[in-house]
Design a protein around this motif. Structure first.
Motif, PDB file in Angstrom:
ATOM      1  N   ALA A  44       0.814  -1.220   0.000  1.00  0.00           N
ATOM      2  CA  ALA A  44       0.000   0.000   0.000  1.00  0.00           C
ATOM      3  C   ALA A  44       0.849   1.272   0.000  1.00  0.00           C
ATOM      4  CB  ALA A  44      -0.934   0.003   1.214  1.00  0.00           C
ATOM      5  N   VAL A  45       1.899   1.304   0.829  1.00  0.00           N
ATOM      6  CA  VAL A  45       2.656   2.557   0.993  1.00  0.00           C
ATOM      7  C   VAL A  45       3.986   2.569   0.245  1.00  0.00           C
ATOM      8  CG1 VAL A  45       1.587   2.900   3.247  1.00  0.00           C
ATOM      9  CG2 VAL A  45       3.851   1.847   3.124  1.00  0.00           C
ATOM     10  N   LYS A  46       4.445   1.381  -0.207  1.00  0.00           N
ATOM     11  CA  LYS A  46       5.695   1.261  -0.977  1.00  0.00           C
ATOM     12  C   LYS A  46       6.873   1.990  -0.314  1.00  0.00           C
ATOM     13  CE  LYS A  46       3.469   0.377  -5.384  1.00  0.00           C
ATOM     14  NZ  LYS A  46       2.219  -0.069  -4.722  1.00  0.00           N
ATOM     15  N   PRO A  47       7.299   1.487   0.847  1.00  0.00           N
ATOM     16  CA  PRO A  47       8.403   2.138   1.564  1.00  0.00           C
ATOM     17  C   PRO A  47       9.749   1.883   0.891  1.00  0.00           C
ATOM     18  CG  PRO A  47       7.835   0.086   2.638  1.00  0.00           C
ATOM     19  CD  PRO A  47       6.815   0.290   1.539  1.00  0.00           C
ATOM     20  N   GLU A  48      10.708   2.757   1.187  1.00  0.00           N
ATOM     21  CA  GLU A  48      12.069   2.543   0.707  1.00  0.00           C
ATOM     22  C   GLU A  48      12.782   1.500   1.561  1.00  0.00           C
ATOM     23  OE1 GLU A  48      14.301   6.247  -0.312  1.00  0.00           O
ATOM     24  OE2 GLU A  48      12.481   7.186   0.469  1.00  0.00           O
ATOM     25  N   ILE A  49      12.520   1.561   2.878  1.00  0.00           N
ATOM     26  CA  ILE A  49      13.187   0.665   3.822  1.00  0.00           C
ATOM     27  C   ILE A  49      12.160   0.102   4.795  1.00  0.00           C
ATOM     28  CG2 ILE A  49      14.907   0.495   5.671  1.00  0.00           C
ATOM     29  CD1 ILE A  49      16.541   2.606   4.318  1.00  0.00           C
ATOM     30  N   ILE A  50      12.339  -1.164   5.158  1.00  0.00           N
ATOM     31  CA  ILE A  50      11.504  -1.790   6.183  1.00  0.00           C
ATOM     32  C   ILE A  50      12.407  -2.327   7.288  1.00  0.00           C
ATOM     33  CG2 ILE A  50       9.887  -3.656   6.722  1.00  0.00           C
ATOM     34  CD1 ILE A  50       8.930  -3.547   3.836  1.00  0.00           C
ATOM     35  N   LEU A  51      12.098  -1.947   8.543  1.00  0.00           N
ATOM     36  CA  LEU A  51      12.762  -2.544   9.698  1.00  0.00           C
ATOM     37  C   LEU A  51      11.930  -3.750  10.106  1.00  0.00           C
ATOM     38  CD1 LEU A  51      13.943   0.392  12.010  1.00  0.00           C
ATOM     39  CD2 LEU A  51      15.354  -1.422  11.010  1.00  0.00           C
ATOM     40  N   MET A  52      12.518  -4.937  10.053  1.00  0.00           N
ATOM     41  CA  MET A  52      11.768  -6.191  10.179  1.00  0.00           C
ATOM     42  C   MET A  52      12.244  -7.018  11.371  1.00  0.00           C
ATOM     43  SD  MET A  52       9.466  -8.138   8.483  1.00  0.00           S
ATOM     44  CE  MET A  52       9.539  -7.629   6.760  1.00  0.00           C
ATOM     45  N   ASP A  53      11.318  -7.384  12.249  1.00  0.00           N
ATOM     46  CA  ASP A  53      11.654  -8.340  13.311  1.00  0.00           C
ATOM     47  C   ASP A  53      11.693  -9.731  12.699  1.00  0.00           C
ATOM     48  OD1 ASP A  53      12.266  -9.361  15.763  1.00  0.00           O
ATOM     49  OD2 ASP A  53      10.256  -9.130  16.612  1.00  0.00           O
ATOM     50  N   PHE A  54      12.422 -10.659  13.326  1.00  0.00           N
ATOM     51  CA  PHE A  54      12.493 -11.998  12.748  1.00  0.00           C
ATOM     52  C   PHE A  54      11.287 -12.851  13.147  1.00  0.00           C
ATOM     53  CE2 PHE A  54      13.723 -16.315  11.937  1.00  0.00           C
ATOM     54  CZ  PHE A  54      14.427 -16.215  10.748  1.00  0.00           C
ATOM     55  N   ILE A  68       7.453  -9.627   0.089  1.00  0.00           N
ATOM     56  CA  ILE A  68       7.518  -8.199  -0.212  1.00  0.00           C
ATOM     57  C   ILE A  68       8.421  -7.941  -1.419  1.00  0.00           C
ATOM     58  CG2 ILE A  68       8.374  -5.975   0.636  1.00  0.00           C
ATOM     59  CD1 ILE A  68       7.429  -6.953   3.457  1.00  0.00           C
ATOM     60  N   LEU A  69       9.596  -8.576  -1.428  1.00  0.00           N
ATOM     61  CA  LEU A  69      10.546  -8.331  -2.516  1.00  0.00           C
ATOM     62  C   LEU A  69      10.053  -8.880  -3.854  1.00  0.00           C
ATOM     63  CD1 LEU A  69      13.978  -8.980  -0.754  1.00  0.00           C
ATOM     64  CD2 LEU A  69      12.854  -6.794  -1.259  1.00  0.00           C
ATOM     65  N   GLU A  70       9.158  -9.848  -3.798  1.00  0.00           N
ATOM     66  CA  GLU A  70       8.584 -10.373  -5.034  1.00  0.00           C
ATOM     67  C   GLU A  70       7.807  -9.288  -5.763  1.00  0.00           C
ATOM     68  OE1 GLU A  70       5.069 -13.363  -5.464  1.00  0.00           O
ATOM     69  OE2 GLU A  70       6.894 -14.554  -5.304  1.00  0.00           O
ATOM     70  N   LYS A  71       7.128  -8.427  -5.007  1.00  0.00           N
ATOM     71  CA  LYS A  71       6.338  -7.334  -5.590  1.00  0.00           C
ATOM     72  C   LYS A  71       7.134  -6.035  -5.676  1.00  0.00           C
ATOM     73  CE  LYS A  71       2.398  -9.652  -5.832  1.00  0.00           C
ATOM     74  NZ  LYS A  71       1.733  -9.964  -7.118  1.00  0.00           N
ATOM     75  N   GLN A  72       8.077  -5.854  -4.739  1.00  0.00           N
ATOM     76  CA  GLN A  72       8.836  -4.599  -4.674  1.00  0.00           C
ATOM     77  C   GLN A  72      10.328  -4.902  -4.550  1.00  0.00           C
ATOM     78  OE1 GLN A  72       6.975  -1.576  -1.963  1.00  0.00           O
ATOM     79  NE2 GLN A  72       5.622  -3.279  -1.491  1.00  0.00           N
ATOM     80  N   PRO A  73      10.960  -5.290  -5.630  1.00  0.00           N
ATOM     81  CA  PRO A  73      12.365  -5.711  -5.566  1.00  0.00           C
ATOM     82  C   PRO A  73      13.331  -4.608  -5.145  1.00  0.00           C
ATOM     83  CG  PRO A  73      11.607  -5.513  -7.851  1.00  0.00           C
ATOM     84  CD  PRO A  73      10.398  -5.418  -6.983  1.00  0.00           C
ATOM     85  N   ASP A  74      12.927  -3.345  -5.258  1.00  0.00           N
ATOM     86  CA  ASP A  74      13.819  -2.244  -4.887  1.00  0.00           C
ATOM     87  C   ASP A  74      13.723  -1.878  -3.405  1.00  0.00           C
ATOM     88  OD1 ASP A  74      14.755  -2.002  -7.483  1.00  0.00           O
ATOM     89  OD2 ASP A  74      13.194  -0.585  -8.058  1.00  0.00           O
ATOM     90  N   CYS A  75      12.771  -2.449  -2.702  1.00  0.00           N
ATOM     91  CA  CYS A  75      12.624  -2.170  -1.276  1.00  0.00           C
ATOM     92  C   CYS A  75      13.822  -2.770  -0.519  1.00  0.00           C
ATOM     93  CB  CYS A  75      11.318  -2.767  -0.753  1.00  0.00           C
ATOM     94  SG  CYS A  75      11.014  -2.443   0.995  1.00  0.00           S
ATOM     95  N   LYS A  76      14.331  -2.037   0.448  1.00  0.00           N
ATOM     96  CA  LYS A  76      15.470  -2.505   1.242  1.00  0.00           C
ATOM     97  C   LYS A  76      14.970  -2.915   2.625  1.00  0.00           C
ATOM     98  CE  LYS A  76      18.751   0.494  -1.179  1.00  0.00           C
ATOM     99  NZ  LYS A  76      17.778   1.066  -2.145  1.00  0.00           N
ATOM    100  N   ILE A  77      15.211  -4.173   2.989  1.00  0.00           N
ATOM    101  CA  ILE A  77      14.699  -4.704   4.255  1.00  0.00           C
ATOM    102  C   ILE A  77      15.862  -4.981   5.200  1.00  0.00           C
ATOM    103  CG2 ILE A  77      13.407  -6.571   5.346  1.00  0.00           C
ATOM    104  CD1 ILE A  77      11.780  -6.791   2.763  1.00  0.00           C
ATOM    105  N   VAL A  78      15.749  -4.430   6.398  1.00  0.00           N
ATOM    106  CA  VAL A  78      16.773  -4.594   7.427  1.00  0.00           C
ATOM    107  C   VAL A  78      16.140  -5.268   8.640  1.00  0.00           C
ATOM    108  CG1 VAL A  78      18.381  -3.414   8.969  1.00  0.00           C
ATOM    109  CG2 VAL A  78      17.991  -2.522   6.655  1.00  0.00           C
ATOM    110  N   PHE A  79      16.714  -6.377   9.067  1.00  0.00           N
ATOM    111  CA  PHE A  79      16.202  -7.055  10.256  1.00  0.00           C
ATOM    112  C   PHE A  79      16.690  -6.342  11.512  1.00  0.00           C
ATOM    113  CE2 PHE A  79      15.177 -10.213   7.242  1.00  0.00           C
ATOM    114  CZ  PHE A  79      14.189 -11.008   7.811  1.00  0.00           C
ATOM    115  N   LEU A  80      15.781  -6.131  12.457  1.00  0.00           N
ATOM    116  CA  LEU A  80      16.106  -5.592  13.774  1.00  0.00           C
ATOM    117  C   LEU A  80      15.500  -6.557  14.778  1.00  0.00           C
ATOM    118  CD1 LEU A  80      17.365  -3.306  15.445  1.00  0.00           C
ATOM    119  CD2 LEU A  80      15.142  -2.171  15.405  1.00  0.00           C
TER     120      LEU A  80
END
Length: 211
Positions: A44-54, A68-80
């Protein structure tokens, strides 16, 4: 920087959001607490970065990352996350994440890491970097069959599929939700390069993964 926070602990994500909101160049575009919410929100919001819990109630952050990356390959996901388990780190990296950070880090260091990721760099806690390097050194000359990239839970689902069980029956057997089963099936299809449940079942039988 448009940012989404994914964590199932409301107090933690609200506290994290309050810290990040003080940064003038970062916009909190939304927050989620499950895999499903994370996928829907990111679409819905198409973020640049996602902070993701495991660890999430209906799966894990790696499941969400792949979807998420299947639909938005340019999104950068960082695990926290609190998890310092090697398996979680390796699965996060294999899912396509750009970073793996621990929740005990200083807030300002987190902000610096986010800006680095926005510029195209990776972000790893020091202890996680050492573990990842050790694993890469250990495995760089070894070729593994595709099934070795499956998690223990995905192997459980794979065996259940080979036995002809439905999603609901698998959920009942493994004591997880039917949606979580669907996420695992989706992940298995992607990792093994298969098209549907029938091919997964055939693969499992051919490779001797029946219980």
């Amino acid at each position: 920087m448009k940012l989404v926070i994914v964590d199932d602990h409301v107090l933690f994500r609200e506290g994290l959001a309050s810290i990040i909101r003080s940064e003038p160049d970062i916009e909190i575009a939304g927050m989620a607490g499950t895999v499903r919410e994370a996928v829907d929100l990111s679409n819905a919001v198409k973020p640049e970065i996602i902070l993701m819990d495991f660890s999430l109630p209906d799966g894990n952050g790696a499941d969400a990352t792949r979807l998420i990356l299947e639909k938005q390959p340019d999104c950068k996901i960082v695990f926290l996350t609190m998890s310092e388990e090697d398996d979680d780190l390796f699965e996060a990296v294999r899912s396509g994440a750009k970073g793996y950070l621990l929740k005990n880090m200083q807030p300002q260091k987190l902000v610096v890491a986010l800006r680095s990721v926005q510029k195209g760099e990776s972000a790893l806690s020091r202890s996680m970097t050492l573990r990842l390097m050790e694993e890469l050194t250990r495995t760089k000359k070894t070729e593994y069959p595709p099934e070795t990239t499956l998690t223990h839970r995905e192997m459980d689902v794979l065996r259940a599929l080979a036995s002809g069980l439905s999603n609901q029956e698998i959920a009942d057997r493994l004591v997880i939700s039917e949606n979580t089963v669907k996420y695992h099936v989706h992940s298995i299809l992607g990792k093994l390069g298969l098209k549907d449940r029938k091919e997964v079942a055939n693969y499992a039988r051919e490779h001797g993964f029946l219980p």
